[in-house]
Design an enzyme around this catalytic site. Structure first.
Site: not given
Ligand SMILES: [Zn+2]
Length: 147
Positions: A30, A59, A66, A124, A127
């Site tokens: 990302r 990321h 994820d 999470e 993740h």
């Protein structure tokens, strides 16, 4: 993703295939500007669920992913203890609620990922960070410029 992380992910996938599941990837690399957009769009009391752009996200380094499991037979997502990107305690990988099946699915994902050098994030269940993430720089290359 960075090549060593992507190759580790593929090994995890091949192990899970033996159990009848595949990996469904929601997000991986990302660019940094996206991390900034997420942070700005999230209320401050929920900031523990998003990366601080001042530090960057794993990321942004191409070393985080994820993901969840899907059933190879039906093509459907395997039920987990909470939904992807849900901002609640159900997202914690040690959340004790949900059904036994859901907790077992979550553990199967975690076990396969940990065996390949990934670590689950503590808020999470979906993740995972690849162990070599500090070796890679935070990047802001837009998706359309990736080759
Ligand atoms: Zn993530």
């Amino acid at each position: 993703m960075q090549r060593p992380a992507a190759e580790a992910l593929l090994r995890a996938h091949r192990e899970l295939v033996k159990q009848g599941n595949g990996l469904l990837i929601f997000d991986a690399y990302r660019p940094w500007y996206v991390t900034k957009i997420f942070w700005d769009a999230t209320p401050s009391e929920k900031h523990q669920f998003v990366a601080d752009p001042a530090k960057g996200s794993r990321h942004n380094r191409g070393c985080a992913v994820d993901l969840t499991l899907y059933d190879l037979r039906t093509g459907r997502e395997v039920p987990m203890t909470g939904m992807y990107d849900e901002m609640s305690e159900r997202s914690y990988p040690d959340y004790a609620g949900g059904t036994r099946d859901q907790r077992e699915h979550r553990q199967a994902l975690r076990t396969a990922m940990e065996a390949q050098g990934f670590t689950v994030f503590d808020t999470e269940w979906w993740h995972f960070d690849y162990r070599d993430w500090p070796r890679y720089a935070i990047q802001n290359v837009p998706f359309e410029e990736i080759r």
